[in-house]
Design an enzyme around this catalytic site. Sequence first.
Site, short mmCIF file in Angstrom:
data_model
loop_
_atom_site.label_atom_id
_atom_site.label_comp_id
_atom_site.label_asym_id
_atom_site.label_seq_id
_atom_site.Cartn_x
_atom_site.Cartn_y
_atom_site.Cartn_z
N GLU A 54 0.86 -1.18 0.00
CA GLU A 54 0.00 0.00 0.00
C GLU A 54 0.89 1.22 0.00
O GLU A 54 1.94 1.24 0.66
CB GLU A 54 -0.91 0.02 1.22
CG GLU A 54 -1.81 1.26 1.26
CD GLU A 54 -2.81 1.27 2.41
OE1 GLU A 54 -3.74 2.07 2.37
OE2 GLU A 54 -2.65 0.45 3.34
N CYS A 247 -6.45 1.44 2.82
CA CYS A 247 -7.32 2.61 2.90
C CYS A 247 -7.34 3.42 1.62
O CYS A 247 -8.25 4.22 1.41
CB CYS A 247 -6.89 3.47 4.09
SG CYS A 247 -7.22 2.71 5.70
N ASN A 378 -12.39 -3.26 1.36
CA ASN A 378 -11.31 -3.32 2.35
C ASN A 378 -11.82 -2.78 3.68
O ASN A 378 -12.13 -1.60 3.79
CB ASN A 378 -10.12 -2.47 1.89
CG ASN A 378 -9.07 -2.33 2.96
OD1 ASN A 378 -8.30 -3.25 3.22
ND2 ASN A 378 -9.01 -1.17 3.61
N GLU A 379 -11.97 -3.65 4.66
CA GLU A 379 -12.26 -3.23 6.03
C GLU A 379 -13.51 -2.37 6.15
O GLU A 379 -13.53 -1.40 6.92
CB GLU A 379 -11.07 -2.47 6.63
CG GLU A 379 -9.84 -3.31 6.83
CD GLU A 379 -8.70 -2.54 7.50
OE1 GLU A 379 -8.93 -1.40 7.95
OE2 GLU A 379 -7.59 -3.08 7.57
#
Length: 822
Positions: A54, A247, A378-379
């Site tokens: 990331e 994120c 994602n999350e």
Amino acid sequence: MPRKHVLLCAALAAALLVAVPGSGTAAETDYSLKVDASGKGPSIDDTMYGVFFEDINRAADGGLYAELVQNRSFEYDPADNAAYTGLTAWAPHSGTLDVVDDDGRLNERNRRYLELGLPGGIINSGYNSGIAVREGQRYDFSVWARADRPGTALTAVVTDPAGTPLGDPVRVEVRGDGWARYTGTIRAQKSTTTGRLLVTGAGTGTLRLDMVSLMPRDTFKGHGLRRDLAEKVAALKPGFVRFPGGCLVNTGSHHGYDAPDFERRRSYQWKDTIGPVEQRATNWNFWGYNQSYGLGYYEYLQFAEDIGAMPLPVVPALVTGCGQNRATDDPALLQRHVQDTLDLIEFANGPADSTWGRKRAEMGHPAPFGLTHLEVGNEENLPEEFFARFTEFRRAINARYPGITVVSNSGPDDTGGTFDRLWQLNRQAGVGMVDEHYYNSPSWFLENNHRYDSYDRNGPKVFLGEYASQDNRFFNALSEAAYMTGLERNADVVKLASYAPLLANEDYVQWRPDMIWFNNHASWGSASYEVQKLFMTNVGDHVVPSTASGSPAAQRPVTGAIGLSTWATAASYDDVRVTSAAGQTLFTDDFSGTDAQWTKSGRGAWSVVNGAYVQSDAAAEDTLVTAGDRSWHDYTLNLKATKQSGREGFLVAFGVQDTGNHYWWNLGGWNNTQSAVEKAVGGAKSTLLTDSTRIDTGRTYDVRVEVRGRHVALFLDGRKWGEFTDQVAEPFRQVVTRDRATGELIVKVVNAQDNAARTRIELGVPVAPLARATVLQGRADDVNTEFAQPIKPRSEQVRVASTFTHTFPPNSVTFLRIRSRS
């Protein structure tokens, strides 16, 4: 990435490790390890371990992407970082400077450029301390330029901070007022880590510049990535590369970089990142800086291929996370993203004459990349909203590309309501693989080695896409190594696993711990890197059944006194009674007299009032009072508790050793939104059990806690509220695998304590007399840095037999490769 249980790792290490005798020689603890060498456990896929990339901590621009010029296209903006301007990382040399956004731009997606009044010049300072160059190496300069006077002379040179040239300059003539790309090569005559790139124009008039670039000629396999960082990743021999986030994927707007608004804070959308670099859209980065997208989807796919890894891209699900937690309700936009995802698969796998396969071929890769896995989301913290959108992606992908594994996720934590609900939805829908993420204390990793033992063998497989112990000390790496033995033992459930984050530029850190650290001229692996490398390069083909004895300390029951507490609440307690498992009364207090049996911490206002023990300060926090014997175990605690006023409920403690080491049942915590059992070690808490129970003001509750060995059952008003078995931080962990190609057993032992582990090992089959041992050993607090790497592998030969004794050093990870004669 979740931000959970940010713990004091040094305190945890002190609490978990056994003291070394004053002689300086490590004490020894005896263990046994029995291997069923003829048995066969779960097969381990070649892709078991991988890496997660990331763009955090300047992992891309200023990191793996080899570009040396920062803000090369003058696109930095306060939308990226409040301190940014179009001239961030640039300084005037002479002449007038102006960053312009008008119809004279290079192209619609590269909207800003520099106007330089002549004669004039501008200086770029690169990243970290400056532009790093090495004597004798070649650096390719390029720039897009136009000038209102044909034949304008443009010069580029690398200098020291004082302006002294460090190499021969590049000289070109700008032909006229149409944008064109000009190139040249600078050969460094001296090495520096503080270089500057000086670009000047001679004559009069105006010189316009964009995409000012300086790239080292020597990149990883010639594909534009910084060699030392790429080589460190390649040395791990990862089975997959998950990218680009994180994120970056599920934050910001899900709209595109399109007229008329040109949204600057967007989720990572793959089509923005391919094609000629000068046509790639700029974007804000969630972690507080700008993304140039010089490192884009094509480069990620190429890098995965270059290191022999499976690519595993992540696309946005139109539900933001990472603290934003919003669902985009726009059916047309959702369908656009679904189609983009189908187009991505065609870009990766389609023939060179397909629409998107042709674009891949035009970028230099006619053959497909062989994409097999793709993750959506994602999350996400909104389970229903996420899963509804995930279902749309999955349905479309399965219809068009049934061979692609579509990966879902379970939110940002290892437990809790979001985690449970997403797992329920994934199981009900028959999803093939679910991504779990968690960042926890070293004790959590040591205690949860058996996490996946109880997972459904016929349910969704697990992708452990992000995990780490919360520091970069060797003790953190040891706890991760211990946990990885459990991952391998459950390789039939856990199919993929990747530590995170991968990279961190030491001068731009948003998150730690990290696997590989670097600056503009050096890189080094953390202790966790060395552990990951050892496991990833010695996986084996299948698990070999094995059992080991435990540490004596790990077999001890939950032991300690009792306690009462409040947090921003006034509460009263009465009729406290402790009885042994055999029914013997150990303690009783009905508060008909004084509170002499209780020890106060100094916080709160405790007093006996009308036959009850009252904490009357509704603003005080952590008001723990304790009573009883710290050697108590196997007992039952009964009491009555009443909330009088305040924001929360009340807390009942057990297994109390002191104010920083205990368990407590937090009823009505977190502003009376939930209840939980928490465990404190060295003052740092982790959650063992949670539910949605709230506490009513003025109501008296009957509370019962039954402690039996390491099992605890909790009852509220006579009904079982919950139960758990607290797995102790076992410091001795092992797993055995077999390498079919070499015929070797790989015995992997983690000894995360200050005691040496003298171990009797029974293999049960004839073996060669010498084995190769690879050992990581150090002090629990050791940290690898640029200048010293105390944690690094050493190899040695050791004598072995069908049955033999081996002493594993304190604070060590040891891999024994033993050749079987059978």
